[in-house]
Design a protein around this motif. Structure first.
Motif, short mmCIF file in Angstrom:
data_model
loop_
_atom_site.label_atom_id
_atom_site.label_comp_id
_atom_site.label_asym_id
_atom_site.label_seq_id
_atom_site.Cartn_x
_atom_site.Cartn_y
_atom_site.Cartn_z
N PHE A 32 -33.01 -26.07 2.96
CA PHE A 32 -32.16 -26.56 3.39
C PHE A 32 -30.96 -26.25 3.12
CE2 PHE A 32 -34.81 -30.00 5.15
CZ PHE A 32 -34.00 -31.22 5.96
N VAL A 33 -30.96 -25.64 1.87
CA VAL A 33 -29.46 -24.61 1.93
C VAL A 33 -29.40 -23.65 3.00
CG1 VAL A 33 -28.55 -22.75 0.32
CG2 VAL A 33 -29.61 -25.18 -1.02
N ALA A 34 -30.47 -22.55 2.72
CA ALA A 34 -30.42 -21.74 4.22
C ALA A 34 -29.89 -21.56 5.27
CB ALA A 34 -31.65 -20.84 4.01
N GLU A 35 -30.69 -23.42 5.74
CA GLU A 35 -30.28 -24.37 7.13
C GLU A 35 -28.99 -24.19 7.73
OE1 GLU A 35 -32.18 -27.55 8.32
OE2 GLU A 35 -34.37 -26.19 8.20
N LYS A 36 -28.57 -25.08 6.10
CA LYS A 36 -27.09 -26.12 6.15
C LYS A 36 -26.04 -24.93 5.56
CE LYS A 36 -29.32 -29.49 6.79
NZ LYS A 36 -28.76 -30.35 8.44
N LEU A 37 -25.69 -23.74 5.44
CA LEU A 37 -25.07 -22.94 4.32
C LEU A 37 -25.46 -21.48 5.35
CD1 LEU A 37 -24.35 -24.19 1.04
CD2 LEU A 37 -23.44 -24.39 2.99
N PRO A 38 -25.08 -21.38 6.41
CA PRO A 38 -25.75 -19.73 6.18
C PRO A 38 -25.15 -17.95 5.63
CG PRO A 38 -24.60 -20.36 8.75
CD PRO A 38 -24.99 -21.31 7.50
N LEU A 39 -24.11 -18.72 6.07
CA LEU A 39 -23.38 -17.72 4.73
C LEU A 39 -24.28 -16.96 3.19
CD1 LEU A 39 -19.81 -18.48 4.99
CD2 LEU A 39 -20.90 -16.92 6.67
N VAL A 40 -25.31 -17.85 3.42
CA VAL A 40 -25.85 -17.34 2.10
C VAL A 40 -27.63 -17.41 2.02
CG1 VAL A 40 -24.39 -18.20 0.89
CG2 VAL A 40 -26.50 -19.50 1.22
N ALA A 41 -27.87 -17.21 3.19
CA ALA A 41 -29.14 -17.47 3.90
C ALA A 41 -29.94 -16.46 3.52
CB ALA A 41 -29.06 -18.44 5.48
N SER A 70 -41.77 -19.31 4.58
CA SER A 70 -41.32 -18.43 4.84
C SER A 70 -41.30 -18.52 6.36
CB SER A 70 -42.25 -17.05 4.22
OG SER A 70 -41.70 -15.85 5.55
N ARG A 71 -42.46 -19.42 7.08
CA ARG A 71 -42.27 -19.47 8.56
C ARG A 71 -41.79 -20.25 8.87
NH1 ARG A 71 -49.36 -18.80 8.19
NH2 ARG A 71 -49.51 -16.91 7.65
N LEU A 72 -40.97 -21.27 7.99
CA LEU A 72 -40.25 -22.61 8.33
C LEU A 72 -39.32 -22.55 8.39
CD1 LEU A 72 -42.34 -26.12 6.71
CD2 LEU A 72 -42.08 -24.94 9.19
N VAL A 73 -39.19 -21.17 7.32
CA VAL A 73 -37.49 -21.14 7.08
C VAL A 73 -37.29 -20.67 8.03
CG1 VAL A 73 -37.64 -19.61 6.12
CG2 VAL A 73 -35.37 -20.67 5.55
N SER A 74 -38.01 -19.80 8.82
CA SER A 74 -37.49 -18.25 9.91
C SER A 74 -37.07 -19.27 10.94
CB SER A 74 -38.72 -17.78 9.99
OG SER A 74 -38.70 -17.39 8.80
N SER A 75 -38.27 -19.94 11.66
CA SER A 75 -38.61 -20.61 12.86
C SER A 75 -36.87 -21.45 13.18
CB SER A 75 -39.63 -21.94 12.89
OG SER A 75 -39.04 -22.35 13.80
N ARG A 76 -36.68 -22.67 11.76
CA ARG A 76 -35.86 -23.19 11.66
C ARG A 76 -33.76 -22.96 12.11
NH1 ARG A 76 -37.01 -28.45 9.32
NH2 ARG A 76 -35.62 -29.05 9.08
N ILE A 77 -34.07 -21.61 11.56
CA ILE A 77 -33.14 -20.76 10.97
C ILE A 77 -32.67 -20.67 12.31
CG2 ILE A 77 -32.18 -18.31 10.28
CD1 ILE A 77 -31.15 -20.85 8.16
N GLU A 78 -33.74 -19.66 13.67
CA GLU A 78 -33.65 -19.49 14.44
C GLU A 78 -32.97 -20.30 15.38
OE1 GLU A 78 -36.22 -16.27 17.57
OE2 GLU A 78 -37.17 -17.54 15.90
#
Length: 746
Positions: free
Chosen positions: A324-333, A502-510
């Motif tokens: 969730f941090v990676a999704e909400k704060l892309p500056l630190v993804a 890893s797969r979920l965060v890549s999909s959600r970030i994209e």
């Protein structure tokens, strides 16, 4: 019910009315207001609302300025006021001046935003994002509030900066540039530098709390596999291997609801991005798939026990938060991967150290260090005490019976430890090399952060009391064995969590930020793939070591060695040595007591028996190798002991032993595998002629340890008239053979 801020605000407004125009007084008042809002009332987290109101106000300033400049520009272009050249010149100058001032207006707006961010940065470190609850759970409502607020700040910044091209260049395409693209085009912007600092401070707080809480939980865990998300995962689902994917999705839904409630309570606007769609579960990697077949229950009604408490409730929760941090704060993804690596390294390194018991054992089991070779010396011409004034055995290497005239070498083996019994062979180095590199990197990454030496005593063997009942003693060893096995197999679940996350965060970030951000997560994908490759070998290594300790491997080898002069007697034996039946009994009871607890799946229990059985063979091999001087009849006794052990662990005998101790469980079928063949072949080599032994070692040295191969050379030369120099030369040739092979692998 009036807040302190409201009371102070009234007082400050009265002061301003009384001394309006006093610039120092105005500055001090503003400073006091900021301190009250961001410090004294930090628990309310007003910063996102302040920032949202500020950017809305600045947006109105930009709109007003734009309209004002356009108004004068249109009037000058139309020539509505006068035809006088002087007036026209003045209008043109005014229009150009106003247009030129737009750049300065924009810069001033940016400075105001930077000043607001600077003010917040001076207070942000005083805010605690997490708290501990009873039972070791984490209270994260403040973190939810903080992250949802920072998401709003980034969203407001994105909306504000998207006005730049419209305000300065007059372009209004209607398309919104994502924040990550703005960062690339405005890399030198002070706004992004401040936002990056704030976001990294948030990530660091999560990082520190995740490591601290997980470390504390690991030290208190009982290391018994518990039910995994029992109320959330449908056990009747057709694909049970998706249990991690479904558990993470449930966490995501919960967090999204809490984020939405937090925004509503704080009066913040909802983010501009659309609702994310969940990707379909993907098949686990081949390296993990076979392990899951053993770990997961075969019966859908059976409890899904795949993780200890620390992993099921702790690590899984922190991974969800980091996503969730990676999704909400892309500056630190791009930095999320480093935090996940630290967290996973902590868990894996702890399990490895806890199950091995020391850094020395750990390095030996992963092949980073090797056991010391045996030493052979001649002691001033004295004979071995076992053969003084007695005829030797008939030469098993050819020749005729003769009385020994030359002194036999004194053979000194390295200290006897279970870890040496289970040390990896050269034939296994390809798989162990992956584990060794992974463990070395994990230790280096945790250096200065975690003191792994404190883990050594977390899971030790029980103290053996001379008055303790044998069954009670074996049961206590079985309980420790069960915990070591549970800890080892939990690493498979951890690997599945990493792979799925890893797969979920890549999909959600994209979906949220485009493919540019997805590429920044490649490091995380590479790491989780490395975990998936290393953990199956880790499980094998730890289970074999745990089995050797559970069956008392060191005691077994010691009893073989203490048979003593019987190995050199010249008579055939009809019955095996007593240690064989004791070994079979202990192997049976260790497995039976663990099966009786019902905490491990049938697949894992089958693996347990295979490792226990194989550990028994390795103990026999190690013990026989430590008897370098032996008669032909003694070697026959070794073969008899080996056959008796094999017969003593078959299904029928095992069932009888279990039933005798009120453990009526269905006995697993013996696998024997390569264990019996290894020991049988090794004993037969002692019958080879002396000149054939080096050839056999050259062909088979990868299947045996260096000390075992050197023992064959020493035994072959013991019946011949060889000098110490010749013996040392042949032993050194064996050492060089192993050293060269190890050098090629490295």
């Amino acid at each position: 019910n009036t807040s302190r801020f409201d009371l102070d605000l009234v007082q400050y407004s009265m002061d301003l009315l009384a001394e309006w125009g006093d610039i120092p007084k105005l500055q001090q008042t503003c400073r006091n207001l900021v301190t009250v809002r961001f410090d004294f009332e930090a628990e309310e987290f007003y910063f996102p609302r302040v920032f949202q109101t500020l950017t809305d106000g600045l947006a109105r300033i930009l709109e007003t300025t734009k309209e004002f400049v356009q108004f004068h520009h249109l009037r000058f272009s139309a020539g509505e006021t006068t035809t006088d050249e002087t007036d026209c010149s003045r209008l043109q100058t005014l229009s150009n001046t106003l247009k030129a001032s737009m750049e300065r207006v924009w810069e001033q707006c940016e400075k105001v935003i930077v000043q607001c961010l600077d003010e917040y940065l001076s207070f942000t470190s005083k805010r605690e994002l997490f708290a501990s609850k009873e039972g070791g759970e984490v209270e994260d409502s403040v973190w939810i509030q903080d992250l949802s607020g920072l998401e709003c700040v980034l969203d407001c910044t994105e909306a504000f900066l998207n006005r730049r091209s419209w305000f300065l260049e007059g372009r209004n395409t209607g398309e919104k540039t994502p924040l990550v693209a703005l960062v690339e085009s405005m890399a030198e912007s002070i706004i992004f530098q401040r936002l990056s600092t704030i976001c990294h401070a948030h990530l660091r707080a999560v990082h520190v709390e995740a490591m601290t809480t997980t470390g504390r939980s690991l030290s208190k865990d009982n290391w018994i596999l518990s039910e995994f998300c029992s109320a959330e995962v449908d056990r009747n689902d057709s694909n049970t291997k998706d249990f991690v994917h479904r558990a993470l999705e449930i966490h995501f839904v919960d967090y999204e609801n809490r984020f939405s409630n937090s925004r509503e309570e704080s009066g913040l606007r909802s983010p501009s991005h659309s609702k994310l769609s969940s990707p379909a579960p993907e098949q686990t990697s081949p390296a993990l798939d076979a392990c899951l077949d053993c770990l997961l229950p075969g019966d859908p009604d059976e409890v899904l026990r795949v993780a200890p408490r620390t992993l099921a409730t702790g690590v899984l929760g922190w991974v969800s938060r980091l996503i969730f941090v990676a999704e909400k704060l892309p500056l630190v993804a791009t930095d999320i991967g480093g935090v996940v690596k630290n967290l996973f390294d902590l868990y894996l390194a702890t399990v490895l150290r806890m199950c091995t018991g020391s850094i020395k054992n750990e390095k030996l089991l992963v092949g980073q260090e090797r056991a010391s070779p045996l030493a052979a010396t001649f002691d001033d011409g004295r004979r071995s005490p076992l053969t003084t004034n007695r005829p030797s055995s008939p030469s098993i290497f050819g020749g005729y019976r003769r009385r020994q005239k030359n002194p036999r070498p004194q053979i000194t083996f390295p200290p006897l430890r279970e870890v040496d019994i289970c040390a990896p062979l050269l034939k296994d180095e390809a798989a162990v090399l992956t584990l060794r590199r992974f463990s070395e990197r994990a230790r280096d990454s945790l250096h200065g952060i975690v003191n792994l030496d404190r883990v050594d005593a977390w899971l030790t063997d029980p103290e053996v009391d001379g008055n303790m009942d044998t069954d009670e003693m074996i049961c206590s060893f079985a309980r420790v064995f069960e915990k070591r096995v549970s800890a080892a197999w939990s690493c498979i679940t951890l690997a599945c969590i990493g792979e799925t996350a890893s797969r979920l965060v890549s999909s959600r970030i994209e979906q949220m930020h485009g493919s540019v951000m997805k590429a920044s997560l490649e490091e995380l994908g590479s790491y989780t793939e490395a975990v998936a490759q290393a953990t199956p070998t880790l499980v094998d290594v730890l289970m074999l070591f745990a089995s050797a300790k559970a069956i008392g491997g060191r005691d077994v080898v010691s009893r073989i060695m203490t048979v003593g002069s019987v190995w050199e007697e010249h008579k055939f034996h009809e019955h095996p040595n007593d240690y064989v039946d004791q070994l079979c009994e202990r192997c049976s009871l260790v497995w039976g007591f663990v099966a009786a607890s019902g905490k491990l799946s049938q697949g894992v229990m089958k693996q347990c028996w295979e490792k226990i059985e194989h550990a028994g063979y390795l103990c026999l091999l190690e013990g026989f190798a430590r008897v370098p001087f032996c008669s032909t009849e003694g070697r026959a006794l070794m073969t008899l002991d080996l056959a008796s052990y094999s017969a003593g662990i078959n299904s029928q005998t095992l069932s009888e032993r279990l039933e005798k101790h009120d453990l009526p469980f269905e006995a697993p079928s013996p696998s024997h595998g390569n264990g019996m063949r290894m020991v049988d072949t090794y004993v037969k080599v002692f019958y080879y002629p002396k000149e054939e032994v080096p050839k056999w070692i050259l062909e088979n040295f990868r299947d045996y340890k260096m000390a075992q191969a050197m023992a064959l050379v020493a035994a072959a030369n013991a019946s011949e008239s060889v000098s110490e120099e010749q013996l040392q030369r042949e032993l050194n040739e064996v050492k060089e053979l192993y050293s060269d092979a190890e050098g090629c692998i490295k």
